[in-house]
Design a protein around this motif. Structure first.
Motif, PDB file in Angstrom:
ATOM      1  N   ASP A  31       4.542 -21.618 -47.016  1.00  0.00           N
ATOM      2  CA  ASP A  31       3.410 -21.290 -47.881  1.00  0.00           C
ATOM      3  C   ASP A  31       3.503 -22.128 -49.157  1.00  0.00           C
ATOM      4  N   HIS A  32       2.643 -23.136 -49.262  1.00  0.00           N
ATOM      5  CA  HIS A  32       2.663 -24.008 -50.435  1.00  0.00           C
ATOM      6  C   HIS A  32       1.658 -23.558 -51.490  1.00  0.00           C
ATOM      7  N   ARG A  33       0.963 -22.467 -51.216  1.00  0.00           N
ATOM      8  CA  ARG A  33       0.024 -21.924 -52.186  1.00  0.00           C
ATOM      9  C   ARG A  33       0.676 -20.855 -53.059  1.00  0.00           C
ATOM     10  N   PHE A  34       1.257 -19.853 -52.397  1.00  0.00           N
ATOM     11  CA  PHE A  34       1.875 -18.748 -53.127  1.00  0.00           C
ATOM     12  C   PHE A  34       3.403 -18.851 -53.168  1.00  0.00           C
ATOM     13  N   GLY A  35       3.961 -19.754 -52.379  1.00  0.00           N
ATOM     14  CA  GLY A  35       5.404 -19.900 -52.330  1.00  0.00           C
ATOM     15  C   GLY A  35       6.017 -19.145 -51.165  1.00  0.00           C
ATOM     16  N   GLY A  36       7.196 -19.555 -50.781  1.00  0.00           N
ATOM     17  CA  GLY A  36       7.912 -18.862 -49.710  1.00  0.00           C
ATOM     18  C   GLY A  36       7.305 -19.101 -48.351  1.00  0.00           C
ATOM     19  N   TYR A  37       7.204 -18.024 -47.590  1.00  0.00           N
ATOM     20  CA  TYR A  37       6.756 -18.117 -46.205  1.00  0.00           C
ATOM     21  C   TYR A  37       5.541 -17.233 -45.951  1.00  0.00           C
ATOM     22  N   VAL A  38       4.831 -17.591 -44.891  1.00  0.00           N
ATOM     23  CA  VAL A  38       3.845 -16.707 -44.286  1.00  0.00           C
ATOM     24  C   VAL A  38       4.480 -16.196 -43.004  1.00  0.00           C
ATOM     25  N   ALA A  39       4.730 -14.900 -42.935  1.00  0.00           N
ATOM     26  CA  ALA A  39       5.411 -14.325 -41.771  1.00  0.00           C
ATOM     27  C   ALA A  39       4.447 -13.826 -40.717  1.00  0.00           C
ATOM     28  N   GLN A  40       3.160 -13.746 -41.060  1.00  0.00           N
ATOM     29  CA  GLN A  40       2.186 -13.120 -40.173  1.00  0.00           C
ATOM     30  C   GLN A  40       1.548 -14.165 -39.250  1.00  0.00           C
ATOM     31  N   LEU A  41       2.320 -14.607 -38.274  1.00  0.00           N
ATOM     32  CA  LEU A  41       1.827 -15.519 -37.248  1.00  0.00           C
ATOM     33  C   LEU A  41       1.661 -14.757 -35.941  1.00  0.00           C
ATOM     34  N   SER A  42       0.539 -14.947 -35.285  1.00  0.00           N
ATOM     35  CA  SER A  42       0.289 -14.270 -34.017  1.00  0.00           C
ATOM     36  C   SER A  42       1.304 -14.710 -32.977  1.00  0.00           C
ATOM     37  N   ASP A  43       1.842 -13.718 -32.226  1.00  0.00           N
ATOM     38  CA  ASP A  43       2.823 -14.076 -31.195  1.00  0.00           C
ATOM     39  C   ASP A  43       2.162 -14.582 -29.924  1.00  0.00           C
ATOM     40  N   THR A  44       0.842 -14.645 -29.907  1.00  0.00           N
ATOM     41  CA  THR A  44       0.146 -15.173 -28.730  1.00  0.00           C
ATOM     42  C   THR A  44      -0.170 -16.657 -28.874  1.00  0.00           C
ATOM     43  N   ASP A  45      -0.684 -17.057 -30.055  1.00  0.00           N
ATOM     44  CA  ASP A  45      -1.039 -18.468 -30.215  1.00  0.00           C
ATOM     45  C   ASP A  45      -0.562 -19.070 -31.527  1.00  0.00           C
ATOM     46  N   GLY A  46       0.134 -18.290 -32.348  1.00  0.00           N
ATOM     47  CA  GLY A  46       0.718 -18.827 -33.564  1.00  0.00           C
ATOM     48  C   GLY A  46      -0.205 -18.923 -34.762  1.00  0.00           C
ATOM     49  N   HIS A  47      -1.445 -18.454 -34.631  1.00  0.00           N
ATOM     50  CA  HIS A  47      -2.346 -18.586 -35.781  1.00  0.00           C
ATOM     51  C   HIS A  47      -1.953 -17.598 -36.894  1.00  0.00           C
ATOM     52  N   VAL A  48      -2.198 -17.989 -38.129  1.00  0.00           N
ATOM     53  CA  VAL A  48      -1.899 -17.130 -39.280  1.00  0.00           C
ATOM     54  C   VAL A  48      -3.020 -16.111 -39.429  1.00  0.00           C
ATOM     55  N   TYR A  49      -2.688 -14.836 -39.336  1.00  0.00           N
ATOM     56  CA  TYR A  49      -3.710 -13.795 -39.440  1.00  0.00           C
ATOM     57  C   TYR A  49      -3.677 -13.084 -40.795  1.00  0.00           C
ATOM     58  N   ASP A  50      -2.677 -13.362 -41.612  1.00  0.00           N
ATOM     59  CA  ASP A  50      -2.630 -12.822 -42.974  1.00  0.00           C
ATOM     60  C   ASP A  50      -1.776 -13.772 -43.802  1.00  0.00           C
ATOM     61  N   GLY A  51      -2.429 -14.546 -44.651  1.00  0.00           N
ATOM     62  CA  GLY A  51      -1.706 -15.548 -45.415  1.00  0.00           C
ATOM     63  C   GLY A  51      -1.286 -15.107 -46.795  1.00  0.00           C
ATOM     64  N   LYS A  52      -1.487 -13.831 -47.121  1.00  0.00           N
ATOM     65  CA  LYS A  52      -1.225 -13.376 -48.477  1.00  0.00           C
ATOM     66  C   LYS A  52      -0.091 -12.358 -48.584  1.00  0.00           C
ATOM     67  N   ALA A  53       0.004 -11.450 -47.612  1.00  0.00           N
ATOM     68  CA  ALA A  53       1.022 -10.398 -47.680  1.00  0.00           C
ATOM     69  C   ALA A  53       2.422 -10.992 -47.566  1.00  0.00           C
ATOM     70  N   LYS A  54       3.317 -10.506 -48.428  1.00  0.00           N
ATOM     71  CA  LYS A  54       4.703 -10.980 -48.405  1.00  0.00           C
ATOM     72  C   LYS A  54       5.636  -9.773 -48.469  1.00  0.00           C
ATOM     73  N   HIS A  55       6.288  -9.509 -47.363  1.00  0.00           N
ATOM     74  CA  HIS A  55       7.233  -8.406 -47.261  1.00  0.00           C
ATOM     75  C   HIS A  55       8.635  -8.956 -47.485  1.00  0.00           C
ATOM     76  N   LEU A  56       9.382  -8.284 -48.342  1.00  0.00           N
ATOM     77  CA  LEU A  56      10.708  -8.770 -48.724  1.00  0.00           C
ATOM     78  C   LEU A  56      11.594  -9.017 -47.513  1.00  0.00           C
ATOM     79  N   VAL A  57      11.621  -8.081 -46.580  1.00  0.00           N
ATOM     80  CA  VAL A  57      12.515  -8.204 -45.429  1.00  0.00           C
ATOM     81  C   VAL A  57      12.107  -9.377 -44.541  1.00  0.00           C
TER      82      VAL A  57
END
Length: 351
Positions: A31-57
């Motif tokens: 994530d080059h916008r907010f920093g860190g990672y985007v963890a919300q990638l679909s396990d079917t095709d890899g698309h990002v379905y939520d680019g904002k939520a960041k869970h510590l774990v």
């Protein structure tokens, strides 16, 4: 591709498979916008379905993953991705040293401080330190001290779970899960730094939960406790399907403890460690394995009967690690057979 047990014991294939999983996330997770990672990638095709939520774990686990990729001599991007995650984790840290549970973009969405979350912070830094990621080792010491100061209850040798943003108690509950992950994190901190104090902290948690409190109950590790660390047999008795705090024994956690106890036995000569690991493993597969359909049920009751028969992805993963550890330390082939069984079930039901 159908399962092939011979592959599952092949170190070259395992390395390739691990790096392939990292490649699923990289580079889309950066994530080059907010920093860190985007963890919300679909396990079917890899698309990002939520680019904002960041869970510590989730963030900490990706730091861990890319650091492991570097330790496996993976592509150069493993190192840069791990460093990217460590940098953002340092930015996540508040002025008082704590880490909020959830962020949205760059804003705090849930300010609570949890032992579970901070255990994952320590694990992330420790694993990054093993991979010589810049800035990780000083953060190991800082985070270890924070956990000891804010979460550890010295009179019990264990940690409380959830606190407010001001470090005040947030619930009248104690649980083994957060302590299990704290034990894991302190083992990693010891491996990264050689500090004996961290090994002592990990051993104390294991001794209190996997030995003393286990012996005070049914001989297996219960999940829920009172604020005085007495076994709470009634907690969530009326909500046995609770996702994170179900009533009953969890085979996945028994296997996770078996793995951790075997790891501790590499550094500590207490006889009970491997003996208790084998006991937990046997109870998990005897009471948790579904002989008809394969896989592990989520929970079983005090008589060994299934409660929640749903199957989740993570317990077989813990089973693989526990079986491999026990097979190595005991030399017993039965554990390798279970290792193959866990892998085969996971592979055939997920591909």
């Amino acid at each position: 591709m159908r399962s092939d047990p011979q592959l599952f014991r092949d170190e070259r294939w395992l390395r390739q498979h691990a790096l392939g999983l990292l490649h699923f996330y990289y580079p889309d997770c950066l994530d080059h916008r907010f920093g860190g990672y985007v963890a919300q990638l679909s396990d079917t095709d890899g698309h990002v379905y939520d680019g904002k939520a960041k869970h510590l774990v989730a963030h900490c686990r990706l730091v861990f993953d890319f650091a492991v990729g570097e330790l496996l001599d993976g592509p150069n991007w493993c190192r840069s991705a791990a460093s990217h995650g460590v940098t953002h984790l340092r930015e996540w840290r508040a002025e008082d040293g704590g880490y909020a549970w959830v962020r949205s973009g760059r804003e705090v969405a849930d300010p609570r401080r949890t032992c579970y979350g901070h255990a994952h912070v320590l694990l992330a830094y420790a694993t990054a330190a093993k991979a010589d990621i810049v800035g990780a080792e000083p953060a190991v010491h800082e985070t270890a001290d924070l956990i000891a100061e804010r979460f550890r209850e010295d009179e019990h040798g264990l940690c409380r779970g959830k606190l407010t943003a001001d470090w005040e108690p947030d619930e009248a509950y104690r649980g083994q899960n957060a302590n299990m992950h704290t034990c894991e994190a302190f083992i990693a901190a010891y491996e990264a730094t050689g500090e004996e104090e961290y090994l002592d902290r990990a051993y104390t948690i294991a001794e209190r939960l996997a030995l003393e409190l286990t012996d005070a109950g049914d001989g297996l590790l219960w999940e829920h406790y009172t604020t005085d660390w007495e076994i709470d047999w009634s907690y969530n008795r009326d909500d046995p399907t609770h996702m994170f705090r179900p009533w009953g024994y969890q085979p996945g956690h028994l296997l996770e403890w078996a793995k951790l106890l075997c790891t501790l036995a590499e550094y500590h000569d207490a006889d009970w460690l491997v003996e208790r690991a084998a006991h937990f493993f046997e109870a998990a597969v005897e009471n948790g394995w579904d002989d008809e359909h394969g896989g592990l049920v989520y929970t079983f009751d005090r008589d060994g009967d299934p409660i929640v028969e749903d199957k989740y992805f993570w317990p077989p993963c813990e089973g693989m690690g526990a079986a491999a550890r026990l097979a190595t330390v005991t030399g017993e082939d039965d554990y390798w057979e279970w290792y193959d069984r866990f892998w085969t079930h996971a592979w055939d039901t997920s591909t």
